[in-house]
Design an enzyme around this catalytic site. Structure first.
Site, mmCIF file in Angstrom:
data_model
loop_
_atom_site.group_PDB
_atom_site.id
_atom_site.type_symbol
_atom_site.label_atom_id
_atom_site.label_comp_id
_atom_site.label_asym_id
_atom_site.label_seq_id
_atom_site.Cartn_x
_atom_site.Cartn_y
_atom_site.Cartn_z
ATOM 1 N N ASP A 295 -8.984 24.803 10.953
ATOM 2 C CA ASP A 295 -8.803 23.621 10.727
ATOM 3 C C ASP A 295 -8.755 23.114 9.259
ATOM 4 O O ASP A 295 -9.392 24.007 8.676
ATOM 5 C CB ASP A 295 -9.432 22.606 11.811
ATOM 6 C CG ASP A 295 -8.434 21.113 11.982
ATOM 7 O OD1 ASP A 295 -7.266 21.091 10.967
ATOM 8 O OD2 ASP A 295 -8.486 20.244 12.805
HETATM 9 C C1 BGC Z 1 -6.135 18.096 11.988
HETATM 10 C C2 BGC Z 1 -5.155 19.190 12.489
HETATM 11 C C3 BGC Z 1 -3.877 19.404 11.717
HETATM 12 C C4 BGC Z 1 -4.369 19.750 10.201
HETATM 13 C C5 BGC Z 1 -2.988 19.930 9.350
HETATM 14 C C6 BGC Z 1 -6.318 18.347 10.366
HETATM 15 O O1 BGC Z 1 -6.857 17.223 10.079
HETATM 16 O O2 BGC Z 1 -7.180 18.219 12.734
HETATM 17 O O3 BGC Z 1 -5.011 18.961 13.991
HETATM 18 O O4 BGC Z 1 -3.118 20.369 12.212
HETATM 19 O O5 BGC Z 1 -5.277 18.572 9.690
HETATM 20 O O6 BGC Z 1 -2.366 18.808 9.025
#
Ligand code: BGC
Length: 758
Positions: A295
């Site tokens: 993530d």
């Molecule tokens: C989120 C993810 C997301 C990623 C990219 C993160 O803050 O937890 O679910 O896909 O950002 O935007």
């Protein structure tokens, strides 16, 4: 097992490629299959190029996480040119995607194309209902279709990988990200997870209208303590195996190509550095052959977790634990090559990660045509097309849940009614898009005001009453400042006084749920509760239309307001969908995918709880049982609840035992009302005594049935060992003989039950 392939032909070709600038490794002989092509390419890559494939950068504009370090744009360009970037996220639109792809393909030594990721969570520019709302449709075809059109629109804008579906089960409405999932139930959540993966990926990834899906966040993110985002997760084996894992496993079985790990720690080990999750369970036990992306910055965040002492240690822990791609931590690109040279990360792990990533790129057909998603004509033609809007409207109306309808206040009459429409959200054209709609322009939703105005010739008078919140409405900002301004109350009250029916659109702004939008209260934000009560004082004929990204504790409203419609954040077509339901042209069929509490203090509250040793008592004088002294244990609205403009009667529940631990359950459902309607027939079981205690009820089947008035259908549902078994605390799936109960009806609070013994 490591594959042995004969490298001689590809290597000869590879030498050719190396000497031929502007070539891409798509020239490998067509007689090679994808695995062979991947191996061949791998054999000519330097360590740095391999690590580059494991590096994902954010684009240069939008961010969906903490803003990157200063001066990063220059470094990113430099790394792109060197072939040290395998993927980018948040680069959108054909023009921009083509620009970065061109660098990867034409300027790097090997010309390996980028895979372009984006959070296509519920639509791209044209927005579908938030995933929690779509889950309320219980309509797997509609949900699949919604993901299909999201893939169609985003792929036309250069994107080939979505970070969806989020398949985290959550029982805590305080957690802002419940809006992004399918709710509290593992069975329903698993079915929806599969529908979404199938919708995004289609049957052929190389088709330019399909994109790679990503099951996230592995694992346990929905169980963050006290519903506070990113918080610690500590769950036992039984919850992990029986509640959290199954939707993820279902996506693997459905062929999902990528996984995203998670910000949270799980039982003391951050998910990103968790070898049990990523290697043992996902890659070894489940045989997942795609790749795992971290993530946003989660590799680096292991330092703050107190698990890695610096970025170097974080890279080592993440790579060894099976995180294949680093999203915006700069950990792999800066540290991994040293770690391999020092033998702290095995070269085999690197090869394995890179193979997984390259394989997906080959499957997408990016090596055949890196610009296949970069066609301006197609982008223009597809974006916001009528077909996409029609599909979005269809799923939006199916997502609406009728929570209450006393005295048949709904549907509204099409003529001769004076309607007062009240609430800032009624006229809002941005809030209905909900959270996670990054690519959609603000103010592009059809508001309820517009939808209702266009729908009938009734007199419609609008008054705002009060703002929901004040503050910035841009994506990155939180609407945490609730207004206290009541200066518009009197106008709303006057409007209501003169109306036959008052429609009040109240609830949360679209940005009051979503990532980092946890709440400690589940009340209507701001002064909306006061507004509701003030209007009620002058006109009791109120239809409350709720807008929200999570269950709300609207107990006062339930006690006083005759009609309540759960309209979530329904996306671009919100106003049209709400109008069709309020006027009865679509008979509501949604059912809650999450329990609505009476009071935030009951949270986490969910239908499939365990009985405890002291579930209840008949003696009102006994204090020592599992309850609250100031609130009932009951929810306000249970999981699976949802009314219709007609009524259904359930009869003749029959259970027939079949060979091989299979059970057939049948029931007669009759439409006893006066209009045609759809009902979600739900089947629950209870395993009465087991070696690991089982919940009081577990959803194990459902079927949508459409019935004309006075017609009956016999519905049959089958329970197999898959539904009757569970994971014991050794992680083994077992079916234990014994007594079971089966419950069938239109919600988890159904009364029709029968028994059987296995
Ligand atoms: C989120 C993810 C997301 C990623 C990219 C993160 O803050 O937890 O679910 O896909 O950002 O935007």
């Amino acid at each position: 097992m490591k594959k042995v392939i004969i490298y001689s032909i590809p290597i000869v070709m590879a030498i050719g490629i190396l000497s031929c600038k502007n070539s891409t490794p798509n020239n490998f002989s067509n007689s090679l299959n994808i695995d062979q092509k991947v191996d061949s390419l791998l054999s000519i890559m330097t360590l740095e190029e391999k690590i580059g494939q494991m590096n994902q950068y954010n684009g240069f504009w939008d961010v969906t996480g903490p803003t990157p370090k200063d001066g990063d744009a220059a470094k990113k360009y430099e790394h792109l040119r060197k072939g040290y970037v395998g993927s980018m996220l948040n680069v959108t639109g054909v023009k921009d995607v083509r620009a970065v792809q061109k660098i990867a393909v034409e300027e790097t030594r090997l010309g390996i194309p980028l895979i372009i990721g984006f959070d296509v969570i519920h639509g791209y520019k044209t927005i579908s209902p938030i995933p929690l709302a779509e889950a309320a449709s219980w309509d797997l075809d509609a949900i699949k279709k919604s993901s299909e059109i999201a893939a169609l629109e985003s792929s036309a804008a250069g994107i080939n990988w979505t970070f969806a579906p989020m398949v985290d089960i959550s029982r805590d409405a305080r957690w802002g990200r419940v809006m992004e999932g399918a709710g509290e139930d593992t069975y329903l959540g698993s079915k929806i997870a599969v529908a979404r993966v199938q919708g995004f990926q289609g049957s052929n990834l190389a088709d330019k209208a399909t994109i790679v899906a990503c099951a996230k966040h592995f694992a346990g993110y929905g169980f963050s303590e006290s519903g506070r985002d990113y918080n610690t997760v500590d769950v036992g084996t039984s919850t992990l195996n029986n509640i959290i894992f199954p939707p993820f496993k279902a996506t693997v079985d459905a062929g999902v190509k990528t996984f995203m790990n998670s910000f949270n720690e799980l039982n003391g080990v951050p998910a990103t550095g968790n070898a049990f999750l990523q290697r043992e369970v996902l890659k070894d036990k489940w045989n997942f052959d795609g790749f795992v992306v971290s993530d946003w910055g989660s590799i680096k965040e292991m330092i703050a977790h107190g698990y890695a002492k610096d970025l170097n240690a974080a890279a080592e822990l993440a790579a060894n634990a099976g995180s294949d791609m680093d999203m915006e931590s700069y950990a792999y690109v800066e540290e991994l090559s040293k770690l391999v040279k020092e033998n702290k990360v095995s070269a085999n792990f690197i090869d394995d990660a890179v193979k997984r990533i390259l394989k997906v790129k080959y499957e997408l057909g990016l090596f055949d045509d890196p610009y296949k998603y970069c066609n301006e004509e197609r982008e223009k033609e597809v974006t916001g097309s009528k077909a996409i809007n029609d599909a979005v409207l269809d799923v939006a109306k199916k997502s609406i849940v009728l929570l209450k309808n006393e005295n048949n206040l709904l549907p509204l009459k099409k003529n001769g009614q004076k309607i007062a429409l009240i609430g800032a959200l009624a006229a809002d054209k941005t809030s209905p898009l909900g959270s996670w709609r990054i690519a959609a322009e603000d103010s592009t939703a059809v508001s309820v005001l517009e939808g209702m105005k266009n729908y009938t010739n009734n007199t419609l008078t609008y008054a705002k009453g009060a703002d929901v919140a004040v503050g910035k409405t841009e994506f990155a900002f939180e609407l945490k400042i609730n207004t206290t301004d009541k200066s518009e109350f009197s106008k709303a009250i006057n409007t209501a006084k003169n109306a036959d029916v008052v429609v009040m659109v109240l609830g949360e702004h679209g940005y009051q749920s979503g990532e980092a939008r946890s709440r400690t209260s589940l009340d209507l934000p701001g002064v909306q509760q006061e507004l509701l009560e003030a209007v009620y004082a002058v006109n009791k004929n109120i239809v409350l239309v709720l807008n929200n990204g999570r269950p709300l504790a609207i107990t006062w409203a339930d006690e006083h307001i005759p009609a309540i419609v759960e309209a979530w954040h329904l996306g671009t077509q919100t106003g049209n969908a709400v109008a069709q339901v309020l006027y009865g042209d679509y008979n509501p069929s949604g059912k809650l995918p999450m329990t609505f509490p009476r009071n935030v203090g009951q949270v986490p509250i969910y239908y499939n709880y365990k009985n405890t040793g002291r579930p209840s008592t008949d003696n009102p004088d006994i204090v020592f049982w599992s309850h609250y002294i100031d609130e009932s244990n009951k929810p306000l609205y249970p999981f699976g609840h949802g009314l219709s403009y007609t009524k259904f009667k359930y009869r003749n529940l029959k259970v027939v035992k079949l060979p091989n631990n299979e059970v057939e359950v049948s029931v007669e459902v009759t439409n006893i009302g006066s209009v045609t309607g759809k009902e979600v027939v739900q089947l629950y079981i209870r395993d009465l005594f087991a070696s690991v205690t089982r919940p009081v009820k577990e959803l194990k089947g459902f079927k949508m049935v459409e019935l004309e008035p006075n017609t009956t259908k016999n519905i049959t549902l089958k329970l197999t060992s898959k539904e009757l078994g569970f994971f014991n605390n050794k992680g083994e799936f077992v079916i234990e003989p014994g007594d079971f109960k089966v419950f069938v009806g239109g919600s988890s609070y159904t009364s029709l039950e029968a028994d059987f013994t296995l």
